[in-house]
Scaffold this active site. Structure first.
Site, mmCIF file in Angstrom:
data_model
loop_
_atom_site.group_PDB
_atom_site.id
_atom_site.type_symbol
_atom_site.label_atom_id
_atom_site.label_comp_id
_atom_site.label_asym_id
_atom_site.label_seq_id
_atom_site.Cartn_x
_atom_site.Cartn_y
_atom_site.Cartn_z
ATOM 1 N NE ARG A 141 -26.800 51.964 13.335
ATOM 2 C CZ ARG A 141 -26.346 50.761 13.040
ATOM 3 N NH1 ARG A 141 -25.059 50.498 13.137
ATOM 4 N NH2 ARG A 141 -27.157 49.808 12.655
ATOM 5 C CE LYS A 160 -33.228 30.598 4.413
ATOM 6 N NZ LYS A 160 -32.025 30.063 5.035
ATOM 7 N N GLY A 212 -32.334 43.336 14.815
ATOM 8 C CA GLY A 212 -32.556 42.185 15.692
ATOM 9 C C GLY A 212 -33.406 42.546 16.900
#
Ligand code: AMP
Length: 396
Positions: free
Chosen positions: A35, A198, A377
């Protein structure tokens, strides 16, 4: 919109939201500097122009309190080595020390503010706190894609103080460019490959992608819910019983929208969820009682590979199986290799989401795809079709 290439930072203090949230060992040493290396182009451009850089970031989850082990000071030392120049460290991100050090900053110098999340106002998006941050710089640069889906002070609210001087950093710009290339201006056919555990966590992603892609591969644990919804036997596989109707609706929507939906036809099955379980292969819709599908099988790999090779744009999010365990990683490896092959043939490929990124890194294929996203996310929310507040704030 302003861009890094054309904006001149000469004699300007650039307040840059970066992602310095890196993994550290117990002594605070940085164990993976990916990063930090990712923000170097933006920082170096500012400095090369004759500007100075004020870097702000969060580190860990201190929950609005000062937690000494979550200080950015050791991370700044690592950044200093990568930059090949000293870095000044502020003891806080607002207040007199930050103000004095920012005011004294000369062209070519780098100041790192202390962990933003030591203040609860950061995550609350507090306007007063945002103004305190804004007062430190002359121009705002957002280069942190990983937090662009949060309306925090440093990622979003602070931009209001810079109506004419706000821009994306080079990393964030390349993330946005890659996502635009896939979602808005894809060379067709556009293939989306969605896997992972999922359906529930990726339902909105699937819905949005159905409106955009030509072909859709669903693999990983979430494929079991589709297989069962279509009448298959899934044994003890991970299935979301409450989403069987939803899965059927996705299959129907794909048909109506003319999207070719590909589900696994066979599976690697195991009699327990661990590496030393007994394993076998069977049709994906005929998993014996007590057994669970933990990877896609060889037939599915062949079929998926063909789809991948004919695509011109590929988006991959989520592994094809439990790739963390050796017996169940072949499907994910094969899909990653096929994407690399298709990329060599000229396709544009974007890999995103923590686990698919971990997979391409682990199998040494990260440099063989077109773009590896840095946001988990944030990338998912972008794929759901949401407007990310951090992006909207700079554009607006
Ligand atoms: P996600 O965070 O939703 O992308 O899911 C990633 C996780 O899904 C990984 O940890 C995989 O081990 C897990 N996974 C993939 N395939 C399966 C499967 N067939 N059964 C259970 N878990 C799976």
């Amino acid at each position: 919109m302003l861009t890094m290439d054309t904006y001149s930072f000469a004699n300007k203090k650039a307040l840059i939201r970066v992602d310095m949230n890196v993994p550290q060992d117990e002594g605070g040493s940085v164990t993976d500097d990916t990063r930090l290396r990712a923000i170097l182009p933006t920082v170096n451009k500012v400095l090369a122009d004759g500007g100075s850089a004020i870097l702000m970031s969060h580190l860990g989850r201190p929950k609005g309190k000062v937690v000494p082990t979550m200080s950015l000071a050791p991370v700044s030392e690592c950044l200093s080595e990568l930059l090949g120049r000293p870095v000044i460290q502020a003891t806080d991100c607002v207040g007199s020390d930050a103000q004095t050090k920012a005011a004294a900053l000369k062209p070519g110098e780098v100041l790192v503010l202390e962990n933003l999340r030591f203040h609860p106002e950061e995550e609350a998006g507090d306007p007063v706190f945002s103004e305190q941050l804004a007062s430190l710089g002359d121009v705002y640069v957002n280069d942190a894609f990983g937090t662009a889906h949060r309306a925090h002070a440093s990622t979003t609210i602070v931009a209001r103080s810079f109506p004419n001087d706000k821009l994306f950093g080079m990393l964030l710009q390349s993330e946005v460019d890659s996502l635009t290339k896939v979602l808005d201006k894809p060379e067709r056919p556009l293939l989306a490959i969605v896997g992972g555990s999922k359906v529930s966590s990726k339902l909105d992603v699937l819905r949005n992608l159905l409106d955009r892609c030509d072909e859709l591969i669903v693999g990983g644990g979430m494929a079991n819910t589709f297989v069962k919804a279509l009448g298959g036997n899934t044994g003890a596989s991970l299935v979301e019983e409450d989403l069987l109707d939803t899965a059927s609706a996705v299959v129907k929507a794909a048909e109506e929208k003319g999207v070719k939906l590909h589900l696994p036809s066979d599976a690697v099955v195991a009699d327990a969820f661990n590496e030393s379980a007994n394993t076998d292969q069977c049709a994906a819709n005929a998993v014996p009682d007590g057994w669970m599908a933990l990877d896609i099988g060889p037939e599915s790999i062949t079929a998926f590979r063909e789809v991948i090779l004919r695509a011109r744009t590929i988006l991959w999010n989520g592994p094809m199986g439990v790739f963390e365990m050796t017996p169940f990683q072949q499907g994910t490896i094969a899909i990653a290799k096929a994407i690399a092959e298709s990329t060599r043939n000229g396709a544009f490929s974007l890999v995103g989401g923590g686990d698919s990124v971990a997979a391409v890194n682990r199998f040494g294929l990260a440099d063989q795809v077109s773009y590896v996203s840095t946001g988990g996310g944030a990338m998912l929310e972008y794929l759901e079709g949401k407007v990310l507040p951090g992006i909207a704030a700079v554009r607006g």
